[in-house]
Design an enzyme around this catalytic site. Structure first.
Site, mmCIF file in Angstrom:
data_model
loop_
_atom_site.group_PDB
_atom_site.id
_atom_site.type_symbol
_atom_site.label_atom_id
_atom_site.label_comp_id
_atom_site.label_asym_id
_atom_site.label_seq_id
_atom_site.Cartn_x
_atom_site.Cartn_y
_atom_site.Cartn_z
ATOM 1 N N LYS A 206 7.190 -11.015 -3.549
ATOM 2 C CA LYS A 206 7.123 -9.604 -3.397
ATOM 3 C C LYS A 206 6.893 -9.242 -1.907
ATOM 4 O O LYS A 206 5.961 -9.903 -1.372
ATOM 5 C CB LYS A 206 5.985 -8.954 -4.281
ATOM 6 C CG LYS A 206 5.848 -7.338 -4.078
ATOM 7 C CD LYS A 206 4.744 -7.113 -5.122
ATOM 8 C CE LYS A 206 4.528 -5.396 -5.215
ATOM 9 N NZ LYS A 206 3.229 -5.062 -6.080
ATOM 10 N N SER B 82 4.885 -1.901 -9.974
ATOM 11 C CA SER B 82 5.576 -1.972 -8.711
ATOM 12 C C SER B 82 6.092 -3.117 -8.297
ATOM 13 O O SER B 82 7.144 -3.189 -7.550
ATOM 14 C CB SER B 82 4.503 -1.633 -7.675
ATOM 15 O OG SER B 82 3.584 -2.674 -7.416
ATOM 16 N N SER C 126 0.801 -3.897 -12.150
ATOM 17 C CA SER C 126 2.384 -4.035 -11.372
ATOM 18 C C SER C 126 2.752 -5.224 -11.567
ATOM 19 O O SER C 126 3.897 -5.652 -11.203
ATOM 20 C CB SER C 126 1.953 -3.801 -9.930
ATOM 21 O OG SER C 126 2.048 -2.414 -9.731
#
Ligand code: GLN
Length: 489
Positions: free
Chosen positions: A77, A152, A176
């Site tokens: 990420k 997210s 997330s």
């Protein structure tokens, strides 16, 4: 044709294939290219990954010792610092920023010979539940591109969901990792707060943030966790002597175990919960009972307080953490430097941050302001303490708490974009684990009548990842009725 099922099987494939790492990397590079429209990657480290694969293949041929993640293709990420690589946190304000050091987790992955294939798109500063807050466009759910992948860490979830890497890392401040795993039909683990060093993770809300892992099977998740966990001189919140993590043979041992499971009664009758999901949970609980586990509904009177508490505390922490982005030291700087420093800061931050990040900075500044501090921030801290105490009492009587991961399956892009309250309320089942610091995993067991997957969220007491992963392994082997069609060979 290369196909991936588990790290263990891949390692056997490497025994028989002298160019195996290169075969794997080429496979993933072409899959990433074919699936570009999903927008899961902000950058692909193609040349570098191939070069590393070649080096690992040579190392194997010359009989060198192998790392635990030898040749494992991992995506990160874009909130994790990887030296000499871009790090944007999904934001314009860091568009041209290059990391100057490795996050501890990155260092550990590299030390065990993983191959880092690219950085994944995400909501700006990890704030969001759909990936619609990224400055670099939506990520699409590979099962149905008209739907959100969750957020997210949506890019990292889709990277595993669509077979664009073997495992990936995300971050989980309020769900997330677990929620996008749920929306994408894969596993997503948020370990205990303190299990993994946060050094090199872009901070959103530091007392909630934890790095998490996406994968397709429990042993892979356990192995990656073992590699990246541990104490760290650079993060004093990473526990110095945590209880041990499961060894591979211990995952199997969990199969004979009868678990004592609790669920919150109000959570399963909550008006926001999709009735198809609620009904499936009833059937699931019956089956667990028939198999000898105990499943009990408990009263948990705080359910409706957890989302407000989360949004008061995380926005407060975010408003402080994000004050470093001022255009002076690094990141975006307004071309219009104005007359004084204050207007320079204002312009830089107004131009550099997206709407959701601004909303949270404003909210956080408000709850910390002199007149409202006691009413909001202090009160929310008190609620957090009550939740922690109540939770540790619960774990005197139970091994596992089960909740849905999310109240619905992945919804259409745009559906909640302009309704932040509805978006926040959908975090009802995930923020609890972050408020209390306990580990949680989303296990992809079921398919909704609308065709989309949904999971079961299991949580244990803090640092009881052993029992959490044993439970997950059992569920994946014996209760899973969902097969993900995008995890293709
Ligand atoms: N959806 C939650 C939020 O927007 C979770 C974010 C996260 O875990 N990073 O705050």
């Amino acid at each position: 044709m290369f196909s991936f099922h588990s790290i263990e099987e891949y390692h056997r494939f490497l025994d028989a294939n002298p160019d195996g790492c290169q075969v794997a990397v080429r496979h993933y590079l072409s899959r990433i290219e074919e699936n570009k429209s999903l927008n899961a990657f902000l950058e692909v480290f193609a040349a570098e990954a191939l070069e590393r694969a070649k080096w690992l293949d040579e190392k194997r041929r010359s009989g060198g010792a192998r790392g635990k993640l030898h040749g494992v293709v991992v995506a990160l990420k874009d909130v994790l610092s990887y030296k000499h690589h871009r790090l944007s946190a999904g934001s314009r304000i860091l568009e041209n920023f290059t990391a100057i050091y490795d996050a501890t987790v990155v260092e550990k992955l590299l030390a065990e010979e993983a191959i880092l294939i690219g950085r994944n798109n995400c909501d700006e500063f990890a704030m969001g539940s759909t990936n619609e807050n990224s400055a670099y466009g939506n990520v699409l759910n590979a099962l149905d591109p008209s739907r959100v992948p969750g957020g997210s860490s949506g890019g990292s979830a889709v990277a595993v969901q669509a077979g664009l890497c073997m495992v990936s890392l995300g971050s989980d401040t309020g769900g997330s990792v677990r929620q996008p795993a749920d929306f994408c039909g894969i596993l997503g683990l948020k370990p205990s707060y303190g299990r993994i060093s946060r050094y090199g993770l872009v901070a959103y809300a530091s007392s909630f943030d934890q790095i998490g892992i996406f994968g397709t099977n429990t042993p892979d998740i356990a192995l990656v966790l073992e590699v990246i966990a541990g104490a760290d001189d650079y993060d004093s919140t990473a526990a110095a002597h945590p209880p041990p993590l499961p060894r591979p043979e211990e995952l199997e041992a969990g199969k004979g175990h009868k678990f004592r499971i609790a669920f919150f009664k109000d959570a399963l009758t909550h008006p926001s919960l999709d009735p198809v999901i609620a009904a499936q949970f009833e059937t699931y609980f019956e089956r667990l009972r028939a198999d000898g586990h105990t499943v009990e509904g408990v009263d948990f009177e705080y359910l409706d307080y957890i989302v407000p508490t989360y949004y008061v505390l995380t926005t407060a922490e975010a408003s402080s953490n994000l004050s470093r982005f001022d255009g002076v030291k690094y990141g975006y700087r307004t071309p219009d430097t104005g007359e004084d420093l204050t207007s320079f800061y204002k312009k830089t931050r107004s131009e550099g941050f997206g709407a959701e990040v601004k909303r949270r900075i404003l909210l956080g500044t408000f709850v910390l302001s002199a007149g409202y501090y006691e009413a909001y921030f202090t009160k929310a801290q008190q609620v957090r303490k009550i939740l922690v105490d109540r939770t540790s009492l619960l774990f005197n009587d139970f091994d596992i708490i089960i909740l849905p991961t999310a109240p619905t399956t992945a919804f259409p892009i745009g559906e909640k974009k302009n309704d932040p309250i509805a978006m926040y309320l959908a975090d009802i089942y995930t923020v609890y684990a972050n408020l209390t610091g306990i580990p949680g995993i989303s296990i992809p067991l079921f398919r909704h009548s609308n065709g989309m997957p949904f999971g079961v969220q299991a949580m244990t007491n803090r640092f009881k990842e052993l029992s959490l992963l044993q439970f997950s392994h059992l569920m994946m082997q014996q209760y899973k009725s969902y097969e993900n069609p995008t995890l293709c060979d």
